[in-house]
Design an enzyme around this catalytic site. Structure first.
Site, mmCIF file in Angstrom:
data_model
loop_
_atom_site.group_PDB
_atom_site.id
_atom_site.type_symbol
_atom_site.label_atom_id
_atom_site.label_comp_id
_atom_site.label_asym_id
_atom_site.label_seq_id
_atom_site.Cartn_x
_atom_site.Cartn_y
_atom_site.Cartn_z
ATOM 1 N N CYS A 1 0.810 -1.226 0.000
ATOM 2 C CA CYS A 1 0.000 0.000 0.000
ATOM 3 C C CYS A 1 0.842 1.275 0.000
ATOM 4 O O CYS A 1 0.329 2.352 -0.295
ATOM 5 C CB CYS A 1 -0.958 -0.020 1.182
ATOM 6 S SG CYS A 1 -2.063 -1.442 1.120
ATOM 7 N N HIS B 1 -3.373 6.924 1.918
ATOM 8 C CA HIS B 1 -3.761 5.602 1.409
ATOM 9 C C HIS B 1 -5.122 5.237 2.003
ATOM 10 O O HIS B 1 -5.385 5.506 3.178
ATOM 11 C CB HIS B 1 -2.703 4.573 1.808
ATOM 12 C CG HIS B 1 -3.154 3.171 1.600
ATOM 13 N ND1 HIS B 1 -3.561 2.707 0.368
ATOM 14 C CD2 HIS B 1 -3.300 2.140 2.466
ATOM 15 C CE1 HIS B 1 -3.931 1.440 0.492
ATOM 16 N NE2 HIS B 1 -3.784 1.070 1.745
ATOM 17 N N ASN C 1 -10.005 -0.694 -0.795
ATOM 18 C CA ASN C 1 -8.551 -0.557 -0.787
ATOM 19 C C ASN C 1 -8.003 -1.151 -2.084
ATOM 20 O O ASN C 1 -8.003 -2.362 -2.254
ATOM 21 C CB ASN C 1 -7.991 -1.284 0.445
ATOM 22 C CG ASN C 1 -6.473 -1.171 0.545
ATOM 23 O OD1 ASN C 1 -5.811 -0.711 -0.390
ATOM 24 N ND2 ASN C 1 -5.928 -1.601 1.672
HETATM 25 N N1 ACO Z 1 -18.382 -9.020 8.446
HETATM 26 C C1 ACO Z 1 -18.897 -9.287 9.676
HETATM 27 N N2 ACO Z 1 -18.108 -9.559 10.718
HETATM 28 C C2 ACO Z 1 -16.775 -9.570 10.537
HETATM 29 C C3 ACO Z 1 -16.196 -9.318 9.293
HETATM 30 C C4 ACO Z 1 -17.054 -9.028 8.220
HETATM 31 N N3 ACO Z 1 -16.606 -8.753 6.985
HETATM 32 N N4 ACO Z 1 -14.862 -9.390 9.418
HETATM 33 C C5 ACO Z 1 -14.597 -9.685 10.702
HETATM 34 N N5 ACO Z 1 -15.764 -9.806 11.371
HETATM 35 C C6 ACO Z 1 -15.963 -10.128 12.764
HETATM 36 C C7 ACO Z 1 -14.838 -10.907 13.362
HETATM 37 O O1 ACO Z 1 -14.948 -12.288 13.096
HETATM 38 C C8 ACO Z 1 -15.014 -10.608 14.838
HETATM 39 O O2 ACO Z 1 -16.024 -11.430 15.331
HETATM 40 P P1 ACO Z 1 -15.905 -12.051 16.835
HETATM 41 O O3 ACO Z 1 -15.882 -10.866 17.730
HETATM 42 O O4 ACO Z 1 -17.121 -12.877 16.929
HETATM 43 O O5 ACO Z 1 -14.626 -12.814 16.849
HETATM 44 C C9 ACO Z 1 -15.533 -9.181 14.846
HETATM 45 O O6 ACO Z 1 -16.032 -8.935 13.516
HETATM 46 C C10 ACO Z 1 -14.493 -8.150 15.151
HETATM 47 O O7 ACO Z 1 -13.323 -8.444 14.402
HETATM 48 P P2 ACO Z 1 -12.084 -7.520 14.439
HETATM 49 O O8 ACO Z 1 -11.002 -8.112 13.579
HETATM 50 O O9 ACO Z 1 -11.754 -7.181 15.847
HETATM 51 O O10 ACO Z 1 -12.683 -6.231 13.726
HETATM 52 P P3 ACO Z 1 -12.013 -4.849 13.517
HETATM 53 O O11 ACO Z 1 -12.854 -3.818 14.093
HETATM 54 O O12 ACO Z 1 -10.561 -4.868 13.871
HETATM 55 O O13 ACO Z 1 -12.111 -4.684 11.945
HETATM 56 C C11 ACO Z 1 -10.716 -4.856 10.029
HETATM 57 C C12 ACO Z 1 -11.452 -5.605 11.106
HETATM 58 C C13 ACO Z 1 -11.726 -4.061 9.217
HETATM 59 C C14 ACO Z 1 -10.003 -5.843 9.121
HETATM 60 C C15 ACO Z 1 -9.709 -3.890 10.681
HETATM 61 O O14 ACO Z 1 -8.935 -4.553 11.640
HETATM 62 C C16 ACO Z 1 -8.800 -3.251 9.679
HETATM 63 O O15 ACO Z 1 -9.217 -2.495 8.824
HETATM 64 N N6 ACO Z 1 -7.472 -3.489 9.787
HETATM 65 C C17 ACO Z 1 -6.539 -2.910 8.880
HETATM 66 C C18 ACO Z 1 -6.418 -3.822 7.761
HETATM 67 C C19 ACO Z 1 -6.073 -3.210 6.436
HETATM 68 O O16 ACO Z 1 -6.577 -2.189 6.064
HETATM 69 N N7 ACO Z 1 -5.237 -3.884 5.671
HETATM 70 C C20 ACO Z 1 -5.043 -3.551 4.339
HETATM 71 C C21 ACO Z 1 -3.706 -3.315 3.892
HETATM 72 S S1 ACO Z 1 -2.626 -2.591 4.985
HETATM 73 C C22 ACO Z 1 -2.957 -1.060 4.952
HETATM 74 O O17 ACO Z 1 -3.428 -0.646 3.924
HETATM 75 C C23 ACO Z 1 -2.677 -0.268 6.097
#
Ligand code: ACO
Length: 338
Positions: free
Chosen positions: A113, A255, A285
């Site tokens: 990214c 980004h 993204n």
């Molecule tokens: N739909 C419904 N529920 C979901 C989904 C979904 N798509 N994805 C995860 N969940 C659930 C999980 O299973 C979890 O359930 P549980 O509590 O029963 O175990 C719950 O939602 C919470 O999960 P978390 O991982 O804690 O959710 P979070 O609020 O952290 O959001 C996310 C997850 C969106 C991936 C976030 O962590 C994020 O955006 N991280 C950065 C990742 C990123 O952007 N990477 C891309 C490249 S790197 C960069 O560009 C910086």
């Protein structure tokens, strides 16, 4: 010493749209969850027969047409991508050949990214070193090809697109575009976001396919926390290095990984929301392409004008971290497609 400026910008987004409702039908998720946790409402997905080089070529052609120059005047082609058409030849070679940039050199730049920011920094230094006059920097990714559409935590986040700019030399100090950079890599975070198989460590095999090792694997919360902290720190430190404050910046163009990452970093910087470009709702993204897509929106919507200072900031897999300061040197668009 010559100065580097951005003199043309073009993007290509495939027409096919995948909405959150479409995803609800293939994985256990909901529109509300995706919007609340990420800000994404839809993403564009390339047709099966379209690869990264195809989108990169479209974006590059717009840039050349907009600038009104033949491809054989380009000195180097940099393609910032983590989804090359194949491991080799480089996608830069495929693009160079298709657009007819005869005599150019170039390479693929793998920084996930942060790729486009690293590409801008690289191009600026090629220009300022006096050895290059025109460098094409392309950010292009077909993320849909490396997603597991059974993994709801990753498949909802990404989309496909390409964006390109021409970085060009000028001897006029008033036309100087590139002001400075602060880029870092931190391999200690490598395990948090990766595609495990398909390289020399774990070549493709029946096992790697059975174990789903050819798709994005991510520990979302680790990436989230690191991204917020580093996007803030690198932006703050780059501004300080140049004796600038947030008030000097017309626009933060970050980004687009997650709306919450962007707003948290922007809040810490103390930059008002109207000076932060967010378009993740429409594209998701798109990895290497998010910054050119967001820059296009800022430019075409009149949010950045000639003479404005723009701060680009990104965090990506690796980890990779980058921030660039550029003075925008393009007139407002008046017709040509971008
Ligand atoms: N739909 C419904 N529920 C979901 C989904 C979904 N798509 N994805 C995860 N969940 C659930 C999980 O299973 C979890 O359930 P549980 O509590 O029963 O175990 C719950 O939602 C919470 O999960 P978390 O991982 O804690 O959710 P979070 O609020 O952290 O959001 C996310 C997850 C969106 C991936 C976030 O962590 C994020 O955006 N991280 C950065 C990742 C990123 O952007 N990477 C891309 C490249 S790197 C960069 O560009 C910086």
């Amino acid at each position: 010493m010559p100065h580097a400026k951005i003199s043309a910008l073009g993007c290509y987004v495939p027409s096919g749209v995948m909405t959150n409702q479409d995803l609800e039908r293939i994985v256990d998720t909901s529109h509300d969850w995706i919007v609340e946790r990420t800000g994404i409402e839809q993403r564009h997905i390339a047709p099966k027969d379209v690869a990264t080089s195809d989108m990169a070529v479209e974006a590059a052609r717009i840039v050349l047409e907009q600038r009104g120059i033949p491809a054989n005047t380009v000195d180097a082609v940099l393609v910032c991508t983590v989804t090359p058409d194949m491991l080799f030849p480089a996608t830069a070679c495929l693009v160079q050949n298709r657009i007819g940039a005869r005599g150019a050199w170039g390479f693929d730049l793998i920084a996930a990214c942060s790729g486009f920011v690293f590409g801008l920094t690289t191009a600026a230094h090629f220009i300022m070193g006096g050895t290059h006059k025109r460098v094409l920097v392309i950010g292009a990714d077909t993320m849909s090809r490396i997603l597991n559409y059974k993994d709801r935590a990753t498949c909802v986040l990404f989309g496909d697109a390409a964006g390109a700019v021409l970085v060009e030399a000028t001897d006029d100090p008033a036309e100087a575009g590139f002001l400075g950079h602060l880029n870092e890599i931190d391999g200690s975070g490598g395990d948090f976001l990766r595609m495990p198989a398909g390289g020399s460590r774990m070549p493709a095999s029946h096992d790697t396919i059975d174990q789903d090792m050819h798709s994005v694997h991510q520990e979302g919360q680790q990436v989230f926390k690191y991204a917020v902290r580093k996007m803030y720190e690198v932006s703050r430190d780059l501004l300080a290095k140049h004796n600038l404050t947030i008030n000097d910046i017309a626009m933060l163009i970050p980004h687009q990984a997650n709306r919450r990452i962007i707003t948290a970093a922007a809040d810490r910087l103390g930059i008002p929301p109207e000076k932060v470009l967010i378009n993740i709702n429409r594209y998701g993204n798109t990895t290497g392409a998010t910054i050119p897509l967001a820059t296009r929106d800022a430019w075409t919507q009149g949010k950045i004008r000639k003479g404005d200072i723009v701060l680009f900031a990104a965090v990506g897999a690796g980890f990779t971290v980058g921030a660039n300061l550029w003075r925008w040197q393009m007139d407002s668009p008046n017709g040509p497609p971008v």
